[in-house]
Write a protein that holds these residues in place. Structure first.
Motif, PDB file in Angstrom:
ATOM      1  N   SER A 136       0.826  -1.207   0.000  1.00  0.00           N
ATOM      2  CA  SER A 136       0.000   0.000   0.000  1.00  0.00           C
ATOM      3  C   SER A 136       0.865   1.263   0.000  1.00  0.00           C
ATOM      4  O   SER A 136       0.514   2.259  -0.645  1.00  0.00           O
ATOM      5  CB  SER A 136      -0.940  -0.003   1.212  1.00  0.00           C
ATOM      6  N   VAL A 137       1.998   1.222   0.709  1.00  0.00           N
ATOM      7  CA  VAL A 137       2.918   2.372   0.688  1.00  0.00           C
ATOM      8  C   VAL A 137       3.478   2.576  -0.717  1.00  0.00           C
ATOM      9  O   VAL A 137       3.565   3.710  -1.216  1.00  0.00           O
ATOM     10  CB  VAL A 137       4.058   2.179   1.704  1.00  0.00           C
ATOM     11  N   ALA A 138       3.846   1.480  -1.380  1.00  0.00           N
ATOM     12  CA  ALA A 138       4.357   1.572  -2.742  1.00  0.00           C
ATOM     13  C   ALA A 138       3.303   2.152  -3.680  1.00  0.00           C
ATOM     14  O   ALA A 138       3.614   3.002  -4.538  1.00  0.00           O
ATOM     15  CB  ALA A 138       4.799   0.188  -3.232  1.00  0.00           C
ATOM     16  N   ILE A 139       2.067   1.716  -3.516  1.00  0.00           N
ATOM     17  CA  ILE A 139       0.977   2.265  -4.335  1.00  0.00           C
ATOM     18  C   ILE A 139       0.804   3.751  -4.035  1.00  0.00           C
ATOM     19  O   ILE A 139       0.599   4.563  -4.945  1.00  0.00           O
ATOM     20  CB  ILE A 139      -0.331   1.503  -4.065  1.00  0.00           C
ATOM     21  N   GLY A 140       0.893   4.122  -2.755  1.00  0.00           N
ATOM     22  CA  GLY A 140       0.756   5.528  -2.378  1.00  0.00           C
ATOM     23  C   GLY A 140       1.831   6.409  -3.000  1.00  0.00           C
ATOM     24  O   GLY A 140       1.538   7.505  -3.490  1.00  0.00           O
ATOM     25  N   VAL A 144      -7.985   4.607  -4.067  1.00  0.00           N
ATOM     26  CA  VAL A 144      -8.833   3.488  -3.658  1.00  0.00           C
ATOM     27  C   VAL A 144      -8.010   2.196  -3.583  1.00  0.00           C
ATOM     28  O   VAL A 144      -8.195   1.374  -2.670  1.00  0.00           O
ATOM     29  CB  VAL A 144     -10.017   3.320  -4.637  1.00  0.00           C
ATOM     30  N   ALA A 145      -7.078   2.020  -4.525  1.00  0.00           N
ATOM     31  CA  ALA A 145      -6.216   0.835  -4.508  1.00  0.00           C
ATOM     32  C   ALA A 145      -5.360   0.806  -3.246  1.00  0.00           C
ATOM     33  O   ALA A 145      -5.169  -0.254  -2.626  1.00  0.00           O
ATOM     34  CB  ALA A 145      -5.330   0.803  -5.752  1.00  0.00           C
ATOM     35  N   LEU A 146      -4.830   1.957  -2.842  1.00  0.00           N
ATOM     36  CA  LEU A 146      -4.052   2.040  -1.600  1.00  0.00           C
ATOM     37  C   LEU A 146      -4.908   1.604  -0.413  1.00  0.00           C
ATOM     38  O   LEU A 146      -4.481   0.793   0.420  1.00  0.00           O
ATOM     39  CB  LEU A 146      -3.548   3.466  -1.400  1.00  0.00           C
ATOM     40  N   HIS A 147      -6.118   2.139  -0.352  1.00  0.00           N
ATOM     41  CA  HIS A 147      -6.999   1.856   0.786  1.00  0.00           C
ATOM     42  C   HIS A 147      -7.319   0.368   0.889  1.00  0.00           C
ATOM     43  O   HIS A 147      -7.117  -0.255   1.942  1.00  0.00           O
ATOM     44  CB  HIS A 147      -8.293   2.661   0.649  1.00  0.00           C
ATOM     45  N   TYR A 148      -7.775  -0.218  -0.200  1.00  0.00           N
ATOM     46  CA  TYR A 148      -8.236  -1.598  -0.127  1.00  0.00           C
ATOM     47  C   TYR A 148      -7.083  -2.602  -0.131  1.00  0.00           C
ATOM     48  O   TYR A 148      -7.257  -3.732   0.326  1.00  0.00           O
ATOM     49  CB  TYR A 148      -9.233  -1.882  -1.247  1.00  0.00           C
ATOM     50  N   THR A 149      -5.917  -2.195  -0.620  1.00  0.00           N
ATOM     51  CA  THR A 149      -4.742  -3.044  -0.453  1.00  0.00           C
ATOM     52  C   THR A 149      -4.370  -3.132   1.022  1.00  0.00           C
ATOM     53  O   THR A 149      -4.078  -4.220   1.547  1.00  0.00           O
ATOM     54  CB  THR A 149      -3.554  -2.511  -1.268  1.00  0.00           C
ATOM     55  N   GLY A 150      -4.367  -1.981   1.691  1.00  0.00           N
ATOM     56  CA  GLY A 150      -4.106  -1.987   3.128  1.00  0.00           C
ATOM     57  C   GLY A 150      -5.158  -2.768   3.901  1.00  0.00           C
ATOM     58  O   GLY A 150      -4.834  -3.531   4.820  1.00  0.00           O
ATOM     59  N   MET A 151      -6.422  -2.621   3.515  1.00  0.00           N
ATOM     60  CA  MET A 151      -7.498  -3.315   4.217  1.00  0.00           C
ATOM     61  C   MET A 151      -7.444  -4.825   3.989  1.00  0.00           C
ATOM     62  O   MET A 151      -7.874  -5.612   4.847  1.00  0.00           O
ATOM     63  CB  MET A 151      -8.857  -2.784   3.754  1.00  0.00           C
ATOM     64  N   ALA A 152      -6.907  -5.247   2.839  1.00  0.00           N
ATOM     65  CA  ALA A 152      -6.797  -6.680   2.557  1.00  0.00           C
ATOM     66  C   ALA A 152      -5.850  -7.368   3.525  1.00  0.00           C
ATOM     67  O   ALA A 152      -5.946  -8.589   3.729  1.00  0.00           O
ATOM     68  CB  ALA A 152      -6.334  -6.904   1.120  1.00  0.00           C
ATOM     69  N   GLY A 153      -4.927  -6.605   4.117  1.00  0.00           N
ATOM     70  CA  GLY A 153      -3.979  -7.178   5.065  1.00  0.00           C
ATOM     71  C   GLY A 153      -4.421  -7.094   6.505  1.00  0.00           C
ATOM     72  O   GLY A 153      -3.638  -7.423   7.416  1.00  0.00           O
TER      73      GLY A 153
END
Length: 274
Positions: free
Chosen positions: A158-162, A194-203
């Protein structure tokens, strides 16, 4: 042992609303950033940069996050939110966006002589890390009857996506000129947020402790209602300011006239003195 949890308990309309909120915040923010890039004075440029950071950071990132959190539920436990961490997260989102835009817009004196690509990398890196920090600060506000655990692999992703999203956002803020081209730019930015958010939430996983006290704090709706109203009001004000602001050509013409008037006055003063 991890407990069951849901991210879309209220339906996919929450996901769509979160994405649309990020699109609108990004579009208005890009429009403000465009104004900042073409502002004839540093003071005016700084004002538009602040407005852009409010729209992108506070609405496009922070408000999107908490709209998405409306779908987050943990069966067997109520979910509450700490107010202090929530307030810190909104300040972090807006402040990080302002910092990134200021560096790229050459408003940071300590990087005034740096090449554009270096300012873009530094601004995007700081802005991306801070956007991810906003997400996890917001997640630190979550209270459940037990423990909330973050998978480090998903945190890193998620940090990389951010960071990637911030680099794209800052590059677009400098290059996108027409209002029509800002539409796909805003769509791209919103997808990354949105990708950052839900990538983080997936973990995220939850360990329920029946012996732990019931969580205390605010419900997501008690946060969302004032947050959504304030965010909507901010967007309305920004749109009015954008519509009322003179066009780039009008602004350039006004300052050309002002420079011409000053030069005429200075010549008149010199003639009188001679």
């Amino acid at each position: 042992m991890s407990h069951e949890l849901h991210h879309f308990s209220m339906g996919m309309w929450v996901f769509v609303l979160a994405w649309l909120t990020s699109v609108i915040g990004s579009y208005v923010g890009l429009s403000c950033a465009h104004r900042a890039n073409h502002a004839p004075t540093r003071a005016l440029r700084m004002r538009w940069t602040v407005l852009a950071s409010i729209s992108i950071g506070s609405v496009g990132i922070w408000l999107m996050h908490f709209i998405g959190m409306m779908g987050f539920t943990v069966p067997g436990s109520s979910v509450r939110y700490g107010l202090a961490e929530t307030l810190v997260s909104v300040v972090l989102a807006g402040g990080a966006t302002w910092f990134g835009l200021s560096i790229v817009g050459n408003d940071a004196p300590w990087m005034a002589n740096a090449p554009q690509w270096i300012r873009l990398v530094v601004g995007g890196g700081v802005m991306g890390c801070a956007a991810a920090a906003m997400h996890y600060t917001g997640m630190a506000a979550v209270r459940v009857q037990g423990e909330l655990v973050q998978d480090t692999t998903f945190v890193a992703a998620s940090v990389a996506i951010g960071v990637a999203a911030s680099l794209v956002a800052l590059a677009l803020s400098q290059r996108v000129a027409s209002s029509l081209m800002r539409v796909p730019a805003a769509l791209l930015m919103a997808c990354a947020v949105v990708a950052l958010h839900y990538t983080g939430m997936a973990g995220v996983s939850v360990i329920i402790d029946p012996a732990a006290p019931a969580p205390s704090g605010m419900t997501v709706m008690s946060l969302m209602f004032p947050g959504f109203i304030v965010g909507l009001g901010v967007l309305v004000v920004l749109v009015i300011l954008l519509l009322a602001a003179p066009s780039d050509d009008d602004m350039l013409r006004e300052f050309q006239i002002a420079d011409w008037s000053e030069s005429v006055d200075s010549r008149g003063v010199k003639s009188e003195m001679s």
